[in-house]
Design a protein around this motif. Structure first.
Motif, PDB file in Angstrom:
ATOM      1  N   GLY A 104       7.492  -2.018   4.054  1.00 33.55           N
ATOM      2  CA  GLY A 104       6.560  -1.193   3.435  1.00 33.55           C
ATOM      3  C   GLY A 104       5.126  -1.196   3.952  1.00 33.55           C
ATOM      4  O   GLY A 104       4.129  -1.291   3.223  1.00 33.55           O
ATOM      5  N   LEU A 105       4.937  -1.020   5.255  1.00 33.47           N
ATOM      6  CA  LEU A 105       3.834  -1.084   5.963  1.00 33.47           C
ATOM      7  C   LEU A 105       2.846   0.190   5.598  1.00 33.47           C
ATOM      8  O   LEU A 105       1.632   0.126   5.910  1.00 33.47           O
ATOM      9  CB  LEU A 105       4.257  -0.958   7.538  1.00 33.47           C
ATOM     10  CG  LEU A 105       5.070  -2.045   8.103  1.00 33.47           C
ATOM     11  CD1 LEU A 105       5.220  -1.895   9.531  1.00 33.47           C
ATOM     12  CD2 LEU A 105       4.302  -3.477   7.847  1.00 33.47           C
ATOM     13  N   ASP A 106       3.456   1.178   4.989  1.00 31.50           N
ATOM     14  CA  ASP A 106       2.573   2.287   4.440  1.00 31.50           C
ATOM     15  C   ASP A 106       1.917   1.805   3.150  1.00 31.50           C
ATOM     16  O   ASP A 106       0.782   2.458   2.803  1.00 31.50           O
ATOM     17  CB  ASP A 106       3.525   3.348   4.102  1.00 31.50           C
ATOM     18  CG  ASP A 106       4.468   3.173   2.981  1.00 31.50           C
ATOM     19  OD1 ASP A 106       4.788   1.930   2.716  1.00 31.50           O
ATOM     20  OD2 ASP A 106       4.926   4.219   2.221  1.00 31.50           O
ATOM     21  N   ARG A 107       1.982   0.539   2.622  1.00 32.85           N
ATOM     22  CA  ARG A 107       1.340  -0.081   1.505  1.00 32.85           C
ATOM     23  C   ARG A 107       0.364  -0.911   2.002  1.00 32.85           C
ATOM     24  O   ARG A 107      -0.217  -1.720   1.230  1.00 32.85           O
ATOM     25  CB  ARG A 107       2.169  -0.330   0.548  1.00 32.85           C
ATOM     26  CG  ARG A 107       2.959   0.677  -0.117  1.00 32.85           C
ATOM     27  CD  ARG A 107       3.801   0.208  -1.296  1.00 32.85           C
ATOM     28  NE  ARG A 107       4.829  -1.098  -1.029  1.00 32.85           N
ATOM     29  CZ  ARG A 107       6.137  -0.606  -0.503  1.00 32.85           C
ATOM     30  NH1 ARG A 107       6.558   0.556  -0.263  1.00 32.85           N
ATOM     31  NH2 ARG A 107       6.793  -1.896  -0.359  1.00 32.85           N
ATOM     32  N   ARG A 108       0.283  -1.511   3.352  1.00 34.48           N
ATOM     33  CA  ARG A 108      -0.543  -2.410   3.806  1.00 34.48           C
ATOM     34  C   ARG A 108      -1.799  -2.032   4.754  1.00 34.48           C
ATOM     35  O   ARG A 108      -1.552  -1.085   5.330  1.00 34.48           O
ATOM     36  CB  ARG A 108       0.429  -3.363   4.605  1.00 34.48           C
ATOM     37  CG  ARG A 108       1.572  -3.996   3.696  1.00 34.48           C
ATOM     38  CD  ARG A 108       2.194  -5.083   4.320  1.00 34.48           C
ATOM     39  NE  ARG A 108       3.776  -5.308   4.226  1.00 34.48           N
ATOM     40  CZ  ARG A 108       4.206  -6.428   3.971  1.00 34.48           C
ATOM     41  NH1 ARG A 108       3.664  -7.649   3.779  1.00 34.48           N
ATOM     42  NH2 ARG A 108       5.328  -6.508   3.312  1.00 34.48           N
ATOM     43  N   ARG A 109      -2.475  -2.916   5.016  1.00 36.21           N
ATOM     44  CA  ARG A 109      -3.728  -2.335   5.860  1.00 36.21           C
ATOM     45  C   ARG A 109      -3.087  -3.024   7.565  1.00 36.21           C
ATOM     46  O   ARG A 109      -2.691  -4.029   7.661  1.00 36.21           O
ATOM     47  CB  ARG A 109      -5.074  -3.302   5.537  1.00 36.21           C
ATOM     48  CG  ARG A 109      -6.090  -2.784   6.310  1.00 36.21           C
ATOM     49  CD  ARG A 109      -7.235  -3.574   5.868  1.00 36.21           C
ATOM     50  NE  ARG A 109      -8.556  -3.029   6.579  1.00 36.21           N
ATOM     51  CZ  ARG A 109      -9.459  -3.656   6.465  1.00 36.21           C
ATOM     52  NH1 ARG A 109      -9.803  -5.083   6.073  1.00 36.21           N
ATOM     53  NH2 ARG A 109     -10.881  -3.116   6.804  1.00 36.21           N
ATOM     54  N   LEU A 110      -3.122  -2.078   8.203  1.00 34.61           N
ATOM     55  CA  LEU A 110      -2.458  -2.085   9.583  1.00 34.61           C
ATOM     56  C   LEU A 110      -3.291  -2.179  10.706  1.00 34.61           C
ATOM     57  O   LEU A 110      -4.395  -1.209  10.724  1.00 34.61           O
ATOM     58  CB  LEU A 110      -1.375  -1.032   9.755  1.00 34.61           C
ATOM     59  CG  LEU A 110      -0.356  -0.905   8.835  1.00 34.61           C
ATOM     60  CD1 LEU A 110       0.690   0.143   9.399  1.00 34.61           C
ATOM     61  CD2 LEU A 110       0.707  -2.356   8.629  1.00 34.61           C
ATOM     62  N   ALA A 111      -3.253  -2.976  11.469  1.00 35.32           N
ATOM     63  CA  ALA A 111      -3.875  -2.869  13.005  1.00 35.32           C
ATOM     64  C   ALA A 111      -2.883  -2.849  13.764  1.00 35.32           C
ATOM     65  O   ALA A 111      -2.202  -3.852  14.123  1.00 35.32           O
ATOM     66  CB  ALA A 111      -4.635  -4.219  13.106  1.00 35.32           C
ATOM     67  N   VAL A 112      -2.466  -1.667  14.381  1.00 35.01           N
ATOM     68  CA  VAL A 112      -1.393  -1.572  15.502  1.00 35.01           C
ATOM     69  C   VAL A 112      -2.004  -1.550  16.815  1.00 35.01           C
ATOM     70  O   VAL A 112      -2.839  -0.791  17.250  1.00 35.01           O
ATOM     71  CB  VAL A 112      -0.737  -0.290  14.938  1.00 35.01           C
ATOM     72  CG1 VAL A 112       0.637   0.147  16.436  1.00 35.01           C
ATOM     73  CG2 VAL A 112      -0.169  -0.195  13.681  1.00 35.01           C
TER      74      VAL A 112
END
Length: 363
Positions: free
Chosen positions: A215-223
């Motif tokens: 569910g990464l679209d609902r989390r804050r991401l640093a890729v």
């Protein structure tokens, strides 16, 4: 005064894909997080008959709101840098030198293009460049007019004639047109360089599955996508392919500072390109997230083009395994120089950028 470089161990750079995977898995086992380990088999075999697999591991709270994602081997042979950075991070976590902040986690994705990693090529077994593959294949494919005009020169076997044709093209159309023609991405020529394919590639499917699974679209991401081969020798350039006026670009500048470069603003060693893996992740990101490529320079862009174009010429022919093997060593020299100073610079910068990402995404 202590020397911060004393702890850098260039031996974390593996000698092959098979060794990299073994060592990566050993480090994961040492952290006792095997329950969060995922394996994604890839079609084909390595040069010694070894299985080809993309592996991922989730480190930290599975419900974390903030996630640092570290990708390696988007371009297969560039996986030596990706593996070294991830193995170094895993060892630092195991030794307690790196802490994951509360409400945060790290997702490591090892060897997105394992075929290219094992065979010392940038592409997969079908000649597809994963970093040109993030397009909508249900629609007409983008066209690269500069590639079409340059194709005869690209497949010119005489290196001097090829270089002269490129110089003439740059003089007529500009250096950026030349670089976009060669490396910007093309979808009509499977034998050619920077080919985006005709369907989603293995690494793209892995990313899409991980985005869904966690569910990464609902989390804050640093890729952070680890690459090598472009830019000044030993320097890790933070390349941001978000639109310059977008929230993602603002987040990148906030987290990583003025060292961030933007191809669409003309401030990067990279020209704008089609079908980047970035775009797949952009579509799954909240406005508080960003995707950056950490690109480690080696030799000149002209050297990069010559090495890659020769690679495609050699692989377009059959019955020349000795020539392929010899050229693969030149590929390795370009994408992962053996010099200890270069490798130390890579490790130091990866540590720095991951630390910035953890701090930024967790703030």
């Amino acid at each position: 005064m202590s020397n911060r470089y004393a702890e850098l161990d260039v031996n974390v750079f593996p000698a092959s894909y098979a060794e990299a995977r073994q060592r990566w898995l050993q480090q994961v086992a040492a952290l006792d997080c095997r329950k969060q380990l995922q394996a994604f088999p890839c079609p084909g075999l390595g040069p010694d008959g070894e299985a080809l697999v993309t592996d991922s591991v989730w480190l930290g709270d599975t419900d974390a709101a903030n996630v640092v994602v570290v990708l390696g081997a988007t371009h297969g042979i560039e996986g030596f840098v990706g593996s070294a950075g991830q193995i170094d991070l895993l060892a630092s976590l195991s030794a307690g030198r790196v802490d994951i902040p509360p409400a945060s986690a790290i997702l490591l994705v090892h060897a997105l293009t394992p075929w290219g990693y094992a065979w010392l090529r940038r592409c997969d077994g079908d000649g597809v460049d994963l970093n040109r593959n993030a397009v909508d294949f249900s629609r007409p494919m983008p066209e690269n007019a500069d590639y079409n005009r340059l194709r005869e020169a690209i497949f010119q076997r005489d290196a001097e004639q090829r270089r002269q044709a490129f110089a003439d093209y740059a003089a007529q159309y500009g250096r950026q047109a030349l670089e976009q023609g060669i490396s910007g991405g093309q979808y009509a020529d499977p034998a050619g360089p920077f080919y985006g394919g005709r369907a989603p590639a293995h690494g793209r499917l892995v990313c899409e599955e991980l985005i869904r699974r966690y569910g990464l679209d609902r989390r804050r991401l640093a890729v952070i996508d680890l690459h090598s081969g472009l830019g000044p020798y030993g320097y890790g350039e933070i390349i941001c392919d978000h639109d310059p006026d977008s929230p993602g670009a603002a987040v990148a500048r906030d987290w990583y500072g003025d060292s961030v470069t933007l191809p669409l603003a003309g401030t990067s060693s990279s020209v704008p390109k089609l079908g980047l893996l970035d775009y797949l992740w952009h579509a799954a990101m909240t406005p508080q997230s960003c995707y950056v490529t950490l690109e480690f320079g080696t030799f000149s862009t002209d050297c990069l083009f010559e090495t890659l174009l020769r690679d495609h010429l050699v692989w377009a022919e059959s019955g020349n395994s000795a020539e392929r093997q010899a050229h693969s060593q030149l590929m390795l020299v370009h994408f992962c120089p053996a010099a200890s100073d270069w490798r130390e610079m890579v490790l130091c910068r990866i540590r720095q950028v991951i630390a910035q990402a953890l701090q930024g995404v967790s703030a």
